[in-house]
Design a protein around this motif. Structure first.
Motif, mmCIF file in Angstrom:
data_model
loop_
_atom_site.group_PDB
_atom_site.id
_atom_site.type_symbol
_atom_site.label_atom_id
_atom_site.label_comp_id
_atom_site.label_asym_id
_atom_site.label_seq_id
_atom_site.Cartn_x
_atom_site.Cartn_y
_atom_site.Cartn_z
ATOM 1 N N HIS A 184 -5.875 13.907 6.661
ATOM 2 C CA HIS A 184 -6.053 13.111 5.449
ATOM 3 C C HIS A 184 -6.746 11.781 5.761
ATOM 4 C CE1 HIS A 184 -2.469 15.018 3.022
ATOM 5 N NE2 HIS A 184 -3.540 15.780 3.016
ATOM 6 N N ALA A 185 -6.275 11.112 6.811
ATOM 7 C CA ALA A 185 -6.856 9.816 7.176
ATOM 8 C C ALA A 185 -8.317 9.969 7.577
ATOM 9 C CB ALA A 185 -6.057 9.174 8.315
ATOM 10 N N GLY A 186 -8.592 11.004 8.361
ATOM 11 C CA GLY A 186 -9.968 11.239 8.778
ATOM 12 C C GLY A 186 -10.886 11.544 7.617
ATOM 13 N N LEU A 187 -10.437 12.379 6.697
ATOM 14 C CA LEU A 187 -11.258 12.725 5.535
ATOM 15 C C LEU A 187 -11.499 11.504 4.645
ATOM 16 C CD1 LEU A 187 -9.662 16.175 4.632
ATOM 17 C CD2 LEU A 187 -11.944 15.793 5.593
ATOM 18 N N ALA A 188 -10.486 10.658 4.507
ATOM 19 C CA ALA A 188 -10.647 9.444 3.705
ATOM 20 C C ALA A 188 -11.690 8.517 4.325
ATOM 21 C CB ALA A 188 -9.304 8.723 3.574
ATOM 22 N N ALA A 189 -11.617 8.342 5.650
ATOM 23 C CA ALA A 189 -12.600 7.491 6.332
ATOM 24 C C ALA A 189 -13.995 8.082 6.216
ATOM 25 C CB ALA A 189 -12.207 7.332 7.800
ATOM 26 N N GLN A 190 -14.091 9.400 6.373
ATOM 27 C CA GLN A 190 -15.383 10.073 6.248
ATOM 28 C C GLN A 190 -15.973 9.880 4.846
ATOM 29 O OE1 GLN A 190 -15.466 14.400 5.788
ATOM 30 N NE2 GLN A 190 -16.958 14.520 7.459
ATOM 31 N N THR A 191 -15.151 10.038 3.835
ATOM 32 C CA THR A 191 -15.613 9.877 2.457
ATOM 33 C C THR A 191 -16.150 8.474 2.217
ATOM 34 O OG1 THR A 191 -14.094 11.548 1.599
ATOM 35 C CG2 THR A 191 -14.857 9.894 0.043
ATOM 36 N N ALA A 192 -15.480 7.473 2.755
ATOM 37 C CA ALA A 192 -15.930 6.092 2.582
ATOM 38 C C ALA A 192 -17.297 5.884 3.223
ATOM 39 C CB ALA A 192 -14.911 5.132 3.184
ATOM 40 N N VAL A 193 -17.487 6.444 4.403
ATOM 41 C CA VAL A 193 -18.774 6.313 5.084
ATOM 42 C C VAL A 193 -19.875 7.021 4.297
ATOM 43 C CG1 VAL A 193 -20.074 6.982 7.154
ATOM 44 C CG2 VAL A 193 -17.785 5.986 7.374
ATOM 45 N N ILE A 194 -19.605 8.237 3.853
ATOM 46 C CA ILE A 194 -20.615 8.991 3.112
ATOM 47 C C ILE A 194 -20.958 8.287 1.799
ATOM 48 C CG2 ILE A 194 -21.028 11.131 1.839
ATOM 49 C CD1 ILE A 194 -19.443 12.589 4.018
ATOM 50 N N HIS A 226 -0.334 11.364 -1.172
ATOM 51 C CA HIS A 226 -0.255 10.638 0.102
ATOM 52 C C HIS A 226 -1.170 9.428 -0.017
ATOM 53 C CE1 HIS A 226 -1.078 10.678 4.737
ATOM 54 N NE2 HIS A 226 -0.261 9.702 4.380
ATOM 55 N N ASN A 227 -0.587 8.252 -0.195
ATOM 56 C CA ASN A 227 -1.376 7.045 -0.459
ATOM 57 C C ASN A 227 -2.431 6.769 0.601
ATOM 58 O OD1 ASN A 227 0.532 6.867 -2.482
ATOM 59 N ND2 ASN A 227 0.928 4.697 -2.197
ATOM 60 N N THR A 228 -2.109 7.042 1.855
ATOM 61 C CA THR A 228 -3.080 6.814 2.931
ATOM 62 C C THR A 228 -4.369 7.569 2.646
ATOM 63 O OG1 THR A 228 -1.286 6.516 4.522
ATOM 64 C CG2 THR A 228 -3.474 7.018 5.420
ATOM 65 N N ALA A 229 -4.234 8.752 2.079
ATOM 66 C CA ALA A 229 -5.402 9.585 1.787
ATOM 67 C C ALA A 229 -6.084 9.188 0.488
ATOM 68 C CB ALA A 229 -4.969 11.052 1.721
ATOM 69 N N PHE A 238 0.827 -1.208 0.000
ATOM 70 C CA PHE A 238 0.000 0.000 0.000
ATOM 71 C C PHE A 238 0.861 1.258 0.000
ATOM 72 C CE2 PHE A 238 -2.978 2.651 2.855
ATOM 73 C CZ PHE A 238 -3.738 3.105 1.785
ATOM 74 N N ARG A 239 2.024 1.148 0.621
ATOM 75 C CA ARG A 239 2.924 2.278 0.882
ATOM 76 C C ARG A 239 2.184 3.372 1.655
ATOM 77 N NH1 ARG A 239 7.575 4.572 -3.293
ATOM 78 N NH2 ARG A 239 8.835 5.528 -1.671
ATOM 79 N N GLY A 240 1.468 2.925 2.667
ATOM 80 C CA GLY A 240 0.696 3.840 3.485
ATOM 81 C C GLY A 240 0.193 3.132 4.725
ATOM 82 N N HIS A 241 -0.748 3.765 5.399
ATOM 83 C CA HIS A 241 -1.246 3.322 6.693
ATOM 84 C C HIS A 241 -2.717 2.905 6.552
ATOM 85 C CE1 HIS A 241 2.323 5.319 8.494
ATOM 86 N NE2 HIS A 241 2.132 6.174 7.487
ATOM 87 N N PRO A 242 -2.992 1.624 6.355
ATOM 88 C CA PRO A 242 -4.375 1.207 6.092
ATOM 89 C C PRO A 242 -5.300 1.274 7.301
ATOM 90 C CG PRO A 242 -2.933 -0.709 6.200
ATOM 91 C CD PRO A 242 -2.039 0.500 6.235
ATOM 92 N N GLY A 243 -4.789 0.970 8.491
ATOM 93 C CA GLY A 243 -5.653 0.878 9.663
ATOM 94 C C GLY A 243 -6.388 2.160 9.986
ATOM 95 N N VAL A 244 -5.739 3.317 9.797
ATOM 96 C CA VAL A 244 -6.331 4.577 10.233
ATOM 97 C C VAL A 244 -7.361 5.141 9.265
ATOM 98 C CG1 VAL A 244 -4.482 5.296 11.746
ATOM 99 C CG2 VAL A 244 -4.346 5.841 9.311
ATOM 100 N N VAL A 245 -7.546 4.500 8.131
ATOM 101 C CA VAL A 245 -8.678 4.875 7.282
ATOM 102 C C VAL A 245 -9.769 3.816 7.325
ATOM 103 C CG1 VAL A 245 -7.486 6.427 5.730
ATOM 104 C CG2 VAL A 245 -7.417 4.004 5.258
ATOM 105 N N ILE A 246 -9.361 2.546 7.368
ATOM 106 C CA ILE A 246 -10.336 1.448 7.328
ATOM 107 C C ILE A 246 -11.069 1.307 8.656
ATOM 108 C CG2 ILE A 246 -10.616 -1.043 7.050
ATOM 109 C CD1 ILE A 246 -8.095 -0.913 5.214
ATOM 110 N N LEU A 247 -10.326 1.227 9.753
ATOM 111 C CA LEU A 247 -10.958 0.981 11.058
ATOM 112 C C LEU A 247 -11.863 2.129 11.507
ATOM 113 C CD1 LEU A 247 -8.006 -0.816 12.866
ATOM 114 C CD2 LEU A 247 -10.200 -1.823 12.187
ATOM 115 N N PRO A 248 -11.484 3.401 11.370
ATOM 116 C CA PRO A 248 -12.418 4.466 11.753
ATOM 117 C C PRO A 248 -13.722 4.433 10.965
ATOM 118 C CG PRO A 248 -10.204 5.335 11.627
ATOM 119 C CD PRO A 248 -10.147 3.945 11.063
ATOM 120 N N ALA A 249 -13.646 4.122 9.676
ATOM 121 C CA ALA A 249 -14.866 4.032 8.877
ATOM 122 C C ALA A 249 -15.750 2.893 9.361
ATOM 123 C CB ALA A 249 -14.507 3.846 7.406
ATOM 124 N N LEU A 250 -15.151 1.739 9.618
ATOM 125 C CA LEU A 250 -15.925 0.587 10.085
ATOM 126 C C LEU A 250 -16.498 0.822 11.482
ATOM 127 C CD1 LEU A 250 -13.662 -2.388 8.904
ATOM 128 C CD2 LEU A 250 -15.718 -1.476 7.795
#
Length: 447
Positions: free
Chosen positions: A189-199, A138-141, A83-95
């Motif tokens: 970035h991580a928070g916005l990515a998780a938010q976008t997935a939820v929306i 930023h891949n995480t985002a 991924f070259r990034g941090h998957p947990g901080v976008v996936i887990l907050p959304a879930l």
């Protein structure tokens, strides 16, 4: 079938194995370890305080945003090499945000969705190649938005068509630039990515129309400088599952992963010096200059040369090396929003970056990265240590010790409870985790 249709079918139809669920439990525990100190205020974070002045966590999307920010605020969270990034901080907050208002979700369903999200993250990293990150994204985002969307689709049992639409909504909103590293915007970035997935998930389930085809293809074409390999999104899905191989990497240090082998080299050099009977003070006094070498482009993430704050210092090879030589360790309190420490800064000014042009460029194979730290002493002698990324990864890692370091004020009983909850083996584990993570945020008053 189109690429998007094939991907949606894989997300909906393929179930992770028991081994993947165990790996997911470790990932959840690491996430809790690095997130709880920020949420509780044990480590003050001005960014979260500012967010609480604007947002109230009384809806799922905002909860995902705030939790994603908190999880990435320390830059101490997991990393995935594909991924070259941090998957947990976008996936887990959304879930977790979706689960906060769906009490019927089981622990197994949750972990299953998490595994699916990590698979998507790894696949996206392989499909985009190195150019996406090199271009400044930023891949995480960017990729994380779609990884979290895949996890959310799995969690809510979306149909194949709904899954395709959810992914498309995520792809069209993917954003985030590495230029924000060293500021509060990086964890945002991580928070916005998780938010976008939820929306995107909520809109799709509500019947909102989005294109079910060709959006992912368009994203890859637009953001990869012609180096994309779309087939890697779907080829061999789950064989093996990305959460198992190459697996999640848990950080031993609260700094950019691109500094870790340099830190290990500096720590080993210091230890060799101390074993001769000499002191740390004697070492610092004897140093004339320091060089750090690495493959060309190997410092692209650790780009800050003259940090002003501990947050910026997380991305500074010079500061990390100096801190390891002086202190022998990298502790959370050294990398806060407070100004950098004068003695570490003074030594960091003696560090020069010297890319090794004889080594293959880092972008060709980040797994082959190394750092060599050479200390030139005033008497003409030198000290030298070299650590490859693979050597650093082989150093034994204790997740329980990391939990203790992140939550030093907790009792053994309290930490044991967090470990038990992270396994999600009892019917009330997930609701209790949700309460632990969201109650304080819900009560935070915005302007």
């Amino acid at each position: 079938m189109t690429l998007t249709q094939s991907l949606a079918k894989l997300i909906v139809c393929l179930s992770p194995t028991p081994a993947t669920l165990e790996a997911a439990r470790e990932g959840l525990l690491d996430f809790l370890a690095v997130t709880l100190p920020v949420l509780r205020g044990d480590l003050y974070d001005s960014g979260l305080n500012s967010l609480h002045q604007v947002y109230r966590a009384d809806d799922q999307a905002t909860r995902a945003l705030l939790l994603g920010y908190a999880g990435h605020a320390l830059d101490f969270d997991d990393f995935h090499p594909d991924f070259r990034g941090h998957p947990g901080v976008v996936i887990l907050p959304a879930l977790l945000a979706l689960a906060s208002q769906q009490p019927d979700i089981s622990g197994t369903q949750f972990l299953d969705a998490y595994v699916t999200g990590v698979e998507m993250a790894g696949r996206l990293g392989l499909a985009t190649g190195s150019q996406h990150y090199k271009l400044g994204f930023h891949n995480t985002a960017t990729l994380g938005t779609m990884a979290a969307a895949a996890a959310c689709a799995r969690l809510v049992n979306a149909t194949e068509r709904q899954t395709a639409v959810i992914l498309g909504i995520a792809a069209t909103q993917s954003a985030g630039l590495r230029a924000q590293f060293g500021s509060d915007v990086k964890p945002l970035h991580a928070g916005l990515a998780a938010q976008t997935a939820v929306i995107g998930t909520q809109l799709t389930l509500a019947g909102f129309h989005g294109q079910p085809e060709k959006v992912l293809e368009s994203f890859l074409s637009a953001y990869c400088a012609g180096q994309q390999q779309p087939e890697k999104l779907i080829s061999g899905w789950g064989a093996p599952w990305r959460i198992v191989s190459p697996g999640l990497e848990f950080k031993p240090y609260p700094t950019c992963g691109g500094t870790h082998s340099a830190a290990d080299a500096a720590r080993a050099l210091r230890q060799d010096w101390l074993q001769t009977g000499n002191s740390t003070d004697a070492l610092i006094t004897a140093i004339e200059r320091i060089e750090v070498s690495f493959p060309p482009g190997g410092d692209i993430a650790a780009s800050v040369r003259n940090p002003a704050t501990g947050v910026e210092a997380r991305f500074s090879l010079e500061y990390v090396i100096a801190a390891c030589l002086l202190r022998g360790e990298l502790r959370l309190e050294n990398f806060t929003p407070a100004p950098v420490e004068a003695d570490i800064t003074a030594l960091a000014e003696k560090v020069a970056r010297c890319p090794d042009d004889s080594a293959p460029p880092d972008e060709l194979n980040p797994a082959a990265r190394f750092h060599q730290v050479t200390v030139f002493l005033r008497d003409g002698s030198l000290l030298q240590q070299r650590f490859t990324r693979q050597q650093s990864l082989k150093i034994p890692f204790d997740l329980q010790a990391k939990l203790r370091a992140c939550l030093p004020d907790f009792t053994d009983v309290q930490r044991a409870e967090i470990v038990a909850l992270s396994r999600l083996e009892s019917h009330d584990s997930l609701p209790r985790l949700v309460d632990m993570l969201f109650v304080k945020q819900i009560n935070a008053a915005p302007l």
